[in-house]
Design a protein around this motif. Sequence first.
Motif, PDB file in Angstrom:
ATOM      1  N   TYR A 104      26.636   3.434   7.059  1.00 15.80           N
ATOM      2  CA  TYR A 104      26.087   2.077   7.060  1.00 15.80           C
ATOM      3  C   TYR A 104      26.693   1.189   5.987  1.00 15.80           C
ATOM      4  O   TYR A 104      26.328   0.024   5.874  1.00 15.80           O
ATOM      5  CB  TYR A 104      24.572   2.123   6.852  1.00 15.80           C
ATOM      6  N   GLY A 105      27.623   1.731   5.204  1.00 16.46           N
ATOM      7  CA  GLY A 105      28.138   1.001   4.058  1.00 16.46           C
ATOM      8  C   GLY A 105      27.456   1.496   2.787  1.00 16.46           C
ATOM      9  O   GLY A 105      26.352   2.052   2.827  1.00 16.46           O
ATOM     10  N   THR A 106      28.114   1.291   1.666  1.00 15.00           N
ATOM     11  CA  THR A 106      27.693   1.895   0.396  1.00 15.00           C
ATOM     12  C   THR A 106      26.223   1.662   0.053  1.00 15.00           C
ATOM     13  O   THR A 106      25.471   2.613  -0.197  1.00 15.00           O
ATOM     14  CB  THR A 106      28.568   1.357  -0.751  1.00 15.00           C
ATOM     15  N   LEU A 107      25.771   0.416   0.053  1.00 13.91           N
ATOM     16  CA  LEU A 107      24.411   0.111  -0.370  1.00 13.91           C
ATOM     17  C   LEU A 107      23.367   0.696   0.577  1.00 13.91           C
ATOM     18  O   LEU A 107      22.382   1.308   0.149  1.00 13.91           O
ATOM     19  CB  LEU A 107      24.218  -1.408  -0.490  1.00 13.91           C
ATOM     20  N   GLU A 108      23.587   0.512   1.883  1.00 11.30           N
ATOM     21  CA  GLU A 108      22.627   1.027   2.849  1.00 11.30           C
ATOM     22  C   GLU A 108      22.657   2.550   2.899  1.00 11.30           C
ATOM     23  O   GLU A 108      21.615   3.194   3.113  1.00 11.30           O
ATOM     24  CB  GLU A 108      22.912   0.445   4.232  1.00 11.30           C
ATOM     25  N   ASN A 109      23.838   3.148   2.692  1.00 10.49           N
ATOM     26  CA  ASN A 109      23.919   4.604   2.632  1.00 10.49           C
ATOM     27  C   ASN A 109      23.048   5.137   1.501  1.00 10.49           C
ATOM     28  O   ASN A 109      22.317   6.122   1.666  1.00 10.49           O
ATOM     29  CB  ASN A 109      25.367   5.061   2.402  1.00 10.49           C
ATOM     30  N   PHE A 110      23.127   4.475   0.346  1.00  9.70           N
ATOM     31  CA  PHE A 110      22.350   4.928  -0.807  1.00  9.70           C
ATOM     32  C   PHE A 110      20.851   4.795  -0.531  1.00  9.70           C
ATOM     33  O   PHE A 110      20.056   5.660  -0.897  1.00  9.70           O
ATOM     34  CB  PHE A 110      22.721   4.142  -2.059  1.00  9.70           C
ATOM     35  N   ARG A 111      20.474   3.705   0.140  1.00  9.96           N
ATOM     36  CA  ARG A 111      19.061   3.502   0.446  1.00  9.96           C
ATOM     37  C   ARG A 111      18.547   4.567   1.417  1.00  9.96           C
ATOM     38  O   ARG A 111      17.442   5.086   1.259  1.00  9.96           O
ATOM     39  CB  ARG A 111      18.843   2.118   1.060  1.00  9.96           C
ATOM     40  N   ARG A 112      19.379   4.904   2.410  1.00 13.83           N
ATOM     41  CA  ARG A 112      18.949   5.857   3.436  1.00 13.83           C
ATOM     42  C   ARG A 112      19.137   7.312   3.025  1.00 13.83           C
ATOM     43  O   ARG A 112      18.264   8.161   3.277  1.00 13.83           O
ATOM     44  CB  ARG A 112      19.735   5.614   4.738  1.00 13.83           C
ATOM     45  N   TYR A 113      20.308   7.602   2.428  1.00 12.74           N
ATOM     46  CA  TYR A 113      20.669   8.995   2.161  1.00 12.74           C
ATOM     47  C   TYR A 113      20.614   9.382   0.687  1.00 12.74           C
ATOM     48  O   TYR A 113      20.745  10.555   0.352  1.00 12.74           O
ATOM     49  CB  TYR A 113      22.081   9.287   2.676  1.00 12.74           C
TER      50      TYR A 113
END
Length: 392
Positions: free
Chosen positions: A302-311
Motif C-alpha cells: 500500500y506504500g510506506t505509510l499505509e504499510n506501517f499502519r496496516r502491517y
Amino acid sequence: MSTIISITVILLVTLPASLSVLHTRPEDAKLNFTELGIKYGHSVEEHDVVTEDGYILTLFHIPGKRSQSILLIHGIFDSADTFIIRGQLSLVLTMANKGYDVWAGNTRGNKYGRRHTYLDPDTDAEFWDFSLHEAGYYDLAAIVDFVLEWTDEKSIRTIGHSQGTSAHFVLLSTRPEYNKKIKGFIALAPVAFLNNLIPPVSTVTEVGPVINKFLKSLGIEELLRDQSAARELIELICSQGIISYDLCYILANSPFLGFDSKRIEPDFWEVITGHCPAATSRKSLVHFDQIALSKRFANYDYGTLENFRRYKVLVPPSYNLGKITTNISLIVGQNDLLSRVKDVNNLKSLLPREPKYHLMEPILWNHVDFVWANDMDVYLYPYIFSSLEDFE
C-alpha cells in the motif's frame, strides 16, 4: 500486433448482420453452472456463503457421498463455470459421476460473487477493494467452513487452479488453523512466486504500474464485467468461425498461457468465451504485478505509510509458507507461462511438509489445459484421483 488486432476488430464489427446471425453459438456457451449440471444429468444446489466482511458468494453443490466431499476453487478472471463447461469430460462432472460430493466455489467479483450485505458493486468503489489476499483470507475460509458445517465433516479435500492455489497459500499461511480443516490440497498450475516470467508476460508486468495508473485515473475498479462492452467484444471476436478462432486463440491464449491449440478446438473456444473472462478487481492484477516485480510472495503493498499502519513494517510482509502443514500435491505444466516450473520448485522448497509433485507429461501442456483440455481424462485425472486417495 496492435495493427492486426485493430484491423480484425474493424472487420468483425462491420460484418453484415445476416452473416453474424448465421453463426449460432453453442448452447453450453449460454448456460450457467446449474443449467449445465442439469443438462448433463445432475441436480445442482445453490448456496449463499457470506464472508466475514460481507461478500455474498454463490457456492454450487452436486450431492454425492458425504465422506467424499471435494471443494474446487477457480482462478483469476474465472468462475466455478470453468470446472463444468467441458461437459461430461469436465472435472466437476467426472467427479460427480464417480460419486464424489462436489462443491464448486466462487471468489468475490465474478458474476457469482457480485453481491454484498451493504455495498453496491455498481456505485461503491469499496466493493472492489480486494485482491488475492481477500480471496484466501475471507472467501476460501468462509466457503470451507460452510462445507464443513453442511456435511458435518471435520476436514475436506480441495482443488485449486491458478489464483485458486494462491488463495490456498494465503489462507493456510495466515490462518494456520485451516491446515486441519483442509486435509489435502491439489494445486493445479500453482501460483505463489512469479520470479521467472518470460516475455511477453514479464513485459506486461514491467509496464503494470503504468497501466494501473491509467486505469486508476479513469476510475476503473472493476475489470471485464459480465455483459460489459469489453466482454461483448471478446465474444464477438471469438465466435465468428475458424478464422476468428485462430486469431482469438493466438492473441488471447498463446502469448500468455503457452501455445497448445490442439487441446482446445474451435467449437469449444466459443463455449469458453461465453463464460470467461469473468470480472475481477483492478487491485487483483496490481497485487500479482507486485509479486512479480518484488520477487516475493507477499501481502499487498500500500506504500510506506499505509504499510506501517496496516502491517507495522514499511515493506509488506511475505506470506509465511512455513506455517502450511496440510498435505499438498503440486501439478505443473512444462509449457505454463504463468506458473513456471522454476517458481513452483521454489515454492516446493519452502513448504515444511514435502508435497507430492507431478510434471505433466505432454510438453505443450499449458495454464488452461488444467481446466479445459480435451484430454484431461488421459493425462491429468489419473494423478488427481490418486492424490485424492492419498489424502483420505
